[in-house]
Motif scaffolding. Structure first.
Motif, PDB file in Angstrom:
ATOM      1  N   ASP A 119      12.713  -1.862   6.033  1.00 30.75           N
ATOM      2  CA  ASP A 119      14.109  -1.806   5.603  1.00 30.75           C
ATOM      3  C   ASP A 119      14.979  -1.427   6.806  1.00 30.75           C
ATOM      4  O   ASP A 119      15.344  -0.265   6.998  1.00 30.75           O
ATOM      5  N   VAL A 120      15.304  -2.430   7.602  1.00 35.27           N
ATOM      6  CA  VAL A 120      16.055  -2.219   8.842  1.00 35.27           C
ATOM      7  C   VAL A 120      17.422  -1.604   8.564  1.00 35.27           C
ATOM      8  O   VAL A 120      17.863  -0.695   9.276  1.00 35.27           O
TER       9      VAL A 120
ATOM     10  N   LYS B 251       0.879  -1.170   0.000  1.00 37.26           N
ATOM     11  CA  LYS B 251       0.000   0.000   0.000  1.00 37.26           C
ATOM     12  C   LYS B 251       0.912   1.214   0.000  1.00 37.26           C
ATOM     13  O   LYS B 251       1.862   1.288   0.779  1.00 37.26           O
ATOM     14  N   VAL B 252       0.628   2.162  -0.849  1.00 39.98           N
ATOM     15  CA  VAL B 252       1.487   3.339  -0.987  1.00 39.98           C
ATOM     16  C   VAL B 252       1.629   4.070   0.345  1.00 39.98           C
ATOM     17  O   VAL B 252       2.714   4.514   0.705  1.00 39.98           O
ATOM     18  N   GLY B 253       0.572   4.183   1.107  1.00 39.30           N
ATOM     19  CA  GLY B 253       0.611   4.893   2.382  1.00 39.30           C
ATOM     20  C   GLY B 253       1.464   4.234   3.444  1.00 39.30           C
ATOM     21  O   GLY B 253       1.799   4.842   4.448  1.00 39.30           O
ATOM     22  N   GLN B 254       1.837   2.968   3.236  1.00 38.97           N
ATOM     23  CA  GLN B 254       2.664   2.257   4.210  1.00 38.97           C
ATOM     24  C   GLN B 254       4.094   2.059   3.721  1.00 38.97           C
ATOM     25  O   GLN B 254       4.822   1.247   4.264  1.00 38.97           O
ATOM     26  N   ALA B 255       4.511   2.793   2.711  1.00 36.68           N
ATOM     27  CA  ALA B 255       5.826   2.592   2.116  1.00 36.68           C
ATOM     28  C   ALA B 255       6.971   3.226   2.913  1.00 36.68           C
ATOM     29  O   ALA B 255       8.136   2.950   2.646  1.00 36.68           O
ATOM     30  N   HIS B 256       6.668   4.062   3.900  1.00 37.70           N
ATOM     31  CA  HIS B 256       7.706   4.726   4.697  1.00 37.70           C
ATOM     32  C   HIS B 256       8.631   3.701   5.357  1.00 37.70           C
ATOM     33  O   HIS B 256       8.177   2.828   6.085  1.00 37.70           O
ATOM     34  N   CYS B 257       9.922   3.782   5.078  1.00 33.26           N
ATOM     35  CA  CYS B 257      10.963   2.919   5.652  1.00 33.26           C
ATOM     36  C   CYS B 257      10.784   1.455   5.279  1.00 33.26           C
ATOM     37  O   CYS B 257      11.213   0.565   6.008  1.00 33.26           O
ATOM     38  N   ARG B 258      10.168   1.213   4.165  1.00 32.81           N
ATOM     39  CA  ARG B 258       9.953  -0.171   3.749  1.00 32.81           C
ATOM     40  C   ARG B 258      10.486  -0.377   2.334  1.00 32.81           C
ATOM     41  O   ARG B 258      10.652   0.548   1.568  1.00 32.81           O
ATOM     42  N   THR B 259      10.736  -1.629   2.026  1.00 35.16           N
ATOM     43  CA  THR B 259      11.179  -2.018   0.705  1.00 35.16           C
ATOM     44  C   THR B 259      10.292  -3.162   0.242  1.00 35.16           C
ATOM     45  O   THR B 259       9.678  -3.847   1.058  1.00 35.16           O
ATOM     46  N   THR B 260      10.227  -3.362  -1.059  1.00 31.73           N
ATOM     47  CA  THR B 260       9.384  -4.438  -1.567  1.00 31.73           C
ATOM     48  C   THR B 260      10.102  -5.776  -1.438  1.00 31.73           C
ATOM     49  O   THR B 260      11.317  -5.863  -1.514  1.00 31.73           O
TER      50      THR B 260
ATOM     51  N   VAL C 141      18.797   1.845  10.246  1.00 30.53           N
ATOM     52  CA  VAL C 141      20.032   1.893  11.038  1.00 30.53           C
ATOM     53  C   VAL C 141      20.995   2.920  10.441  1.00 30.53           C
ATOM     54  O   VAL C 141      21.641   3.676  11.176  1.00 30.53           O
ATOM     55  N   SER C 142      21.071   2.986   9.124  1.00 33.24           N
ATOM     56  CA  SER C 142      21.912   4.003   8.474  1.00 33.24           C
ATOM     57  C   SER C 142      21.412   5.403   8.812  1.00 33.24           C
ATOM     58  O   SER C 142      22.210   6.317   9.030  1.00 33.24           O
ATOM     59  N   ASP C 143      20.096   5.560   8.861  1.00 31.69           N
ATOM     60  CA  ASP C 143      19.524   6.862   9.228  1.00 31.69           C
ATOM     61  C   ASP C 143      19.898   7.266  10.645  1.00 31.69           C
ATOM     62  O   ASP C 143      20.090   8.453  10.931  1.00 31.69           O
ATOM     63  N   PHE C 144      19.996   6.292  11.548  1.00 24.79           N
ATOM     64  CA  PHE C 144      20.400   6.599  12.933  1.00 24.79           C
ATOM     65  C   PHE C 144      21.745   7.332  12.922  1.00 24.79           C
ATOM     66  O   PHE C 144      21.929   8.312  13.638  1.00 24.79           O
TER      67      PHE C 144
END
Length: 106
Positions: free
Chosen positions: A80-81, A59-68, A85-88
């Motif tokens: 996308d863990v 779902k497009v609305g749930q794409a935040h910080c996720r990968t297919t 972690v890179s963002d931290f």
């Protein structure tokens, strides 16, 4: 009497670690819990929420910080863990010395 030249002035009430922690919680509280000893701890602990391991239908609305990811020929979204972690480290630039992953979510 000679005047001192200060390069840096102390800022009363500003705690960069607490500010960083607030930024982490604002961005990633859907995925993890954050812990820090405000009385002198030198690290922030992160515990991944169990939902991080569960793939979701795309779902497009749930794409935040996720990968297919494909599971049984069906497109799903997985957290996308590695990117989080890179963002931290990026968010804590100048404050964070290192980011260590002791146990990744399964």
């Amino acid at each position: 009497h000679q005047r001192r030249k200060y390069r840096h002035l102390p800022v009363v009430g500003f705690n960069p670690v607490e500010e960083y922690l607030r930024e982490l919680e604002a961005a990633y509280s859907d995925f993890a819990l954050f812990f820090h000893d405000k009385f002198g701890g030198s690290f922030i602990a992160v515990v991944w929420k169990p939902s991080v391991s569960v793939p979701h239908t795309f779902k497009v609305g749930q794409a935040h910080c996720r990968t297919t990811s494909s599971v049984k020929n069906k497109e799903n979204l997985a957290v996308d863990v590695d990117a989080i972690v890179s963002d931290f480290a990026v968010m804590g630039e100048g404050l964070v010395k290192s980011v260590e992953v002791l146990s990744a979510p399964r």
